[in-house]
Design a protein around this motif. Sequence first.
Motif, PDB file in Angstrom:
ATOM      1  N   GLN A  62      29.577  73.043  -7.183  1.00  0.00           N
ATOM      2  CA  GLN A  62      30.668  74.007  -6.871  1.00  0.00           C
ATOM      3  C   GLN A  62      32.196  73.040  -6.746  1.00  0.00           C
ATOM      4  O   GLN A  62      32.966  73.133  -7.230  1.00  0.00           O
ATOM      5  CB  GLN A  62      30.513  74.962  -5.716  1.00  0.00           C
ATOM      6  N   GLN A  63      32.130  72.303  -5.548  1.00  0.00           N
ATOM      7  CA  GLN A  63      33.219  71.317  -5.475  1.00  0.00           C
ATOM      8  C   GLN A  63      32.934  70.298  -4.538  1.00  0.00           C
ATOM      9  O   GLN A  63      31.725  70.408  -3.946  1.00  0.00           O
ATOM     10  CB  GLN A  63      34.496  72.105  -4.833  1.00  0.00           C
ATOM     11  N   ASP A  64      33.429  69.307  -4.637  1.00  0.00           N
ATOM     12  CA  ASP A  64      33.083  68.203  -3.634  1.00  0.00           C
ATOM     13  C   ASP A  64      33.202  68.398  -2.344  1.00  0.00           C
ATOM     14  O   ASP A  64      34.103  68.706  -1.671  1.00  0.00           O
ATOM     15  CB  ASP A  64      34.268  66.942  -3.768  1.00  0.00           C
ATOM     16  N   HIS A  65      32.013  68.049  -1.502  1.00  0.00           N
ATOM     17  CA  HIS A  65      31.800  68.604  -0.192  1.00  0.00           C
ATOM     18  C   HIS A  65      30.795  67.529   0.477  1.00  0.00           C
ATOM     19  O   HIS A  65      30.069  67.186  -0.194  1.00  0.00           O
ATOM     20  CB  HIS A  65      31.468  69.937   0.055  1.00  0.00           C
ATOM     21  N   PHE A  66      30.969  67.487   1.760  1.00  0.00           N
ATOM     22  CA  PHE A  66      29.911  66.931   2.597  1.00  0.00           C
ATOM     23  C   PHE A  66      28.948  68.058   3.077  1.00  0.00           C
ATOM     24  O   PHE A  66      29.387  69.187   3.186  1.00  0.00           O
ATOM     25  CB  PHE A  66      30.343  66.205   3.863  1.00  0.00           C
ATOM     26  N   HIS A  67      27.627  67.503   2.988  1.00  0.00           N
ATOM     27  CA  HIS A  67      26.632  68.432   3.410  1.00  0.00           C
ATOM     28  C   HIS A  67      25.794  67.849   4.902  1.00  0.00           C
ATOM     29  O   HIS A  67      25.164  66.783   4.580  1.00  0.00           O
ATOM     30  CB  HIS A  67      25.600  68.608   2.255  1.00  0.00           C
ATOM     31  N   PHE A  68      26.035  68.426   5.729  1.00  0.00           N
ATOM     32  CA  PHE A  68      25.604  67.996   7.001  1.00  0.00           C
ATOM     33  C   PHE A  68      24.355  68.712   7.334  1.00  0.00           C
ATOM     34  O   PHE A  68      24.083  69.963   7.207  1.00  0.00           O
ATOM     35  CB  PHE A  68      26.239  68.228   8.300  1.00  0.00           C
ATOM     36  N   LEU A  94      20.631  73.114  12.004  1.00  0.00           N
ATOM     37  CA  LEU A  94      21.831  73.530  11.409  1.00  0.00           C
ATOM     38  C   LEU A  94      22.217  72.828  10.380  1.00  0.00           C
ATOM     39  O   LEU A  94      21.895  71.519  10.157  1.00  0.00           O
ATOM     40  CB  LEU A  94      22.851  73.238  12.584  1.00  0.00           C
ATOM     41  N   THR A  95      22.789  73.207   9.308  1.00  0.00           N
ATOM     42  CA  THR A  95      23.624  72.667   8.259  1.00  0.00           C
ATOM     43  C   THR A  95      25.076  73.214   8.190  1.00  0.00           C
ATOM     44  O   THR A  95      25.313  74.291   8.867  1.00  0.00           O
ATOM     45  CB  THR A  95      22.859  72.924   6.901  1.00  0.00           C
ATOM     46  N   PHE A  96      25.642  72.270   7.534  1.00  0.00           N
ATOM     47  CA  PHE A  96      27.431  72.861   7.405  1.00  0.00           C
ATOM     48  C   PHE A  96      27.792  72.081   6.149  1.00  0.00           C
ATOM     49  O   PHE A  96      27.626  70.800   5.975  1.00  0.00           O
ATOM     50  CB  PHE A  96      27.895  71.871   8.839  1.00  0.00           C
ATOM     51  N   ARG A  97      28.505  72.808   5.238  1.00  0.00           N
ATOM     52  CA  ARG A  97      29.037  72.349   4.193  1.00  0.00           C
ATOM     53  C   ARG A  97      30.734  72.292   4.323  1.00  0.00           C
ATOM     54  O   ARG A  97      31.284  73.338   4.710  1.00  0.00           O
ATOM     55  CB  ARG A  97      28.919  73.138   3.059  1.00  0.00           C
ATOM     56  N   LEU A  98      31.280  71.129   4.129  1.00  0.00           N
ATOM     57  CA  LEU A  98      32.846  70.816   4.466  1.00  0.00           C
ATOM     58  C   LEU A  98      33.595  70.319   3.144  1.00  0.00           C
ATOM     59  O   LEU A  98      33.215  69.221   2.852  1.00  0.00           O
ATOM     60  CB  LEU A  98      32.970  70.078   5.598  1.00  0.00           C
ATOM     61  N   LYS A  99      34.381  70.985   2.864  1.00  0.00           N
ATOM     62  CA  LYS A  99      35.251  70.555   1.585  1.00  0.00           C
ATOM     63  C   LYS A  99      35.806  69.230   1.802  1.00  0.00           C
ATOM     64  O   LYS A  99      36.351  69.074   2.993  1.00  0.00           O
ATOM     65  CB  LYS A  99      36.169  71.421   1.250  1.00  0.00           C
ATOM     66  N   LYS A 100      35.518  68.292   0.857  1.00  0.00           N
ATOM     67  CA  LYS A 100      36.334  66.921   1.102  1.00  0.00           C
ATOM     68  C   LYS A 100      37.990  67.305   0.949  1.00  0.00           C
ATOM     69  O   LYS A 100      38.507  68.074   0.203  1.00  0.00           O
ATOM     70  CB  LYS A 100      36.053  66.088   0.039  1.00  0.00           C
ATOM     71  N   HIS A 108      33.498  62.488  11.734  1.00  0.00           N
ATOM     72  CA  HIS A 108      32.757  62.388  13.180  1.00  0.00           C
ATOM     73  C   HIS A 108      33.134  63.466  13.850  1.00  0.00           C
ATOM     74  O   HIS A 108      32.218  64.016  14.794  1.00  0.00           O
ATOM     75  CB  HIS A 108      33.228  61.219  13.786  1.00  0.00           C
ATOM     76  N   TRP A 109      33.975  64.374  13.617  1.00  0.00           N
ATOM     77  CA  TRP A 109      34.563  65.773  14.356  1.00  0.00           C
ATOM     78  C   TRP A 109      33.496  66.664  14.133  1.00  0.00           C
ATOM     79  O   TRP A 109      33.013  67.459  15.121  1.00  0.00           O
ATOM     80  CB  TRP A 109      35.803  66.153  14.155  1.00  0.00           C
ATOM     81  N   ALA A 110      33.030  66.510  12.747  1.00  0.00           N
ATOM     82  CA  ALA A 110      31.939  67.630  12.437  1.00  0.00           C
ATOM     83  C   ALA A 110      30.631  67.554  13.267  1.00  0.00           C
ATOM     84  O   ALA A 110      29.917  68.355  13.562  1.00  0.00           O
ATOM     85  CB  ALA A 110      31.933  67.764  11.077  1.00  0.00           C
ATOM     86  N   ALA A 136      34.612  79.698  18.408  1.00  0.00           N
ATOM     87  CA  ALA A 136      34.756  78.135  18.732  1.00  0.00           C
ATOM     88  C   ALA A 136      35.930  78.152  20.156  1.00  0.00           C
ATOM     89  O   ALA A 136      36.028  76.795  20.337  1.00  0.00           O
ATOM     90  CB  ALA A 136      35.400  77.399  17.610  1.00  0.00           C
ATOM     91  N   ASN A 137      36.395  79.245  20.346  1.00  0.00           N
ATOM     92  CA  ASN A 137      37.318  79.112  21.362  1.00  0.00           C
ATOM     93  C   ASN A 137      38.752  78.269  20.962  1.00  0.00           C
ATOM     94  O   ASN A 137      39.101  77.401  21.896  1.00  0.00           O
ATOM     95  CB  ASN A 137      36.798  78.901  22.665  1.00  0.00           C
ATOM     96  N   GLY A 138      39.163  78.311  19.861  1.00  0.00           N
ATOM     97  CA  GLY A 138      40.071  77.322  19.242  1.00  0.00           C
ATOM     98  C   GLY A 138      39.732  76.940  17.873  1.00  0.00           C
ATOM     99  O   GLY A 138      38.617  77.141  17.162  1.00  0.00           O
ATOM    100  N   PRO A 139      40.500  75.846  17.340  1.00  0.00           N
ATOM    101  CA  PRO A 139      40.392  75.339  15.945  1.00  0.00           C
ATOM    102  C   PRO A 139      38.847  74.501  15.969  1.00  0.00           C
ATOM    103  O   PRO A 139      38.779  73.862  17.108  1.00  0.00           O
ATOM    104  CB  PRO A 139      41.514  74.711  15.902  1.00  0.00           C
ATOM    105  N   ILE A 140      38.201  74.846  15.207  1.00  0.00           N
ATOM    106  CA  ILE A 140      36.795  73.903  15.202  1.00  0.00           C
ATOM    107  C   ILE A 140      37.180  72.305  14.773  1.00  0.00           C
ATOM    108  O   ILE A 140      36.192  71.673  15.301  1.00  0.00           O
ATOM    109  CB  ILE A 140      35.980  74.414  13.925  1.00  0.00           C
ATOM    110  N   ARG A 141      38.248  71.844  14.152  1.00  0.00           N
ATOM    111  CA  ARG A 141      38.725  70.505  14.393  1.00  0.00           C
ATOM    112  C   ARG A 141      40.110  70.392  15.081  1.00  0.00           C
ATOM    113  O   ARG A 141      41.031  70.966  14.756  1.00  0.00           O
ATOM    114  CB  ARG A 141      38.854  69.907  12.754  1.00  0.00           C
TER     115      ARG A 141
END
Length: 215
Positions: A62-68, A94-100, A108-110, A136-141
Motif C-alpha cells: 500500500q505504502q512504505d510503513h513500519f509494522h510492529f 498488539l500490532t501497529f502500522r506506521l507510515k514512514k 522508539h516512541w512507538a 491516549a490523553n494527548g498526542p500519541i507521539r
Amino acid sequence: MNLEEYKKQFTEDDAVGWEFIDTQLETVYPEQEPKHYILQLRYILGGEEPLDGISVYESKKQQDHFHFVTYGLSELYYNEESLDNEFSKFGFELTFRLKKNSEEDNIHWACNLLQNIAKYVFKSGNWFEEYHLFPANGPIRLDYDTDITALSFITDPELGTISTPHGEVQFLQIVGLTSAEYESLKENPTLKNTQAFIVSLKQENELLITNLDRK
C-alpha cells in the motif's frame, strides 16, 4: 500428536508461543529479518516493561510503513497449566502500522507506546477487542505535531488470528484516530458505530496504516 506427546517435548523455558508468532510472521515476511527490541529483565522477574519483545518489519504494501508486533500479551513460554485454554493469556498481541516519514525515522516512541498500552492491560486486567476505543490523553507521539490522540483496534488484516497450544491469539492492530474522530465516536461509543467508521477509513486506507500527519 496428542497432548501428552506434546508435553514431553518442552520445558518451561521453551518459547513455544513465541515460535508460533514467528511462524505466522514468516508467512507475511518470509525473507525479512526484523529489527527486534528485547528486554534484559522480564516483567515476571521484576522488570518494569511487560512486553518481552517487539519486532519491527518494513513493508511496502500500500505504502512504505513500519509494522510492529508485540510479544508478551499471550503465553510465550511453555506452561502446562495453560495448555489447551480457549485463549492464550490475554488472547492477543498488539500490532501497529506506521507510515514512514520523510524525516529520519525514530521508531522508539512507538515501542514505548506499545509498552504503555501493555502496562494498562497488565495492571488493570482489562483487555482489548475489535473496535474498542482508547484515548491516549494527548498526542500519541509527544515530540511531534500530530492530531492523532486516540486509538481503536481491528484484527490485523495480514496476520489475523492463530491457534497455539495455549489457546487462541488474535493479532490486534492499533488504528490511530484524530481528536475530532474520537470526540465524534465518544458521543455514541458502540462497537457498531466504531466498526462503521473503521470501514469508512478502510476505503482509502485498506491496511489502516497510521499517518501522524493526518488531520
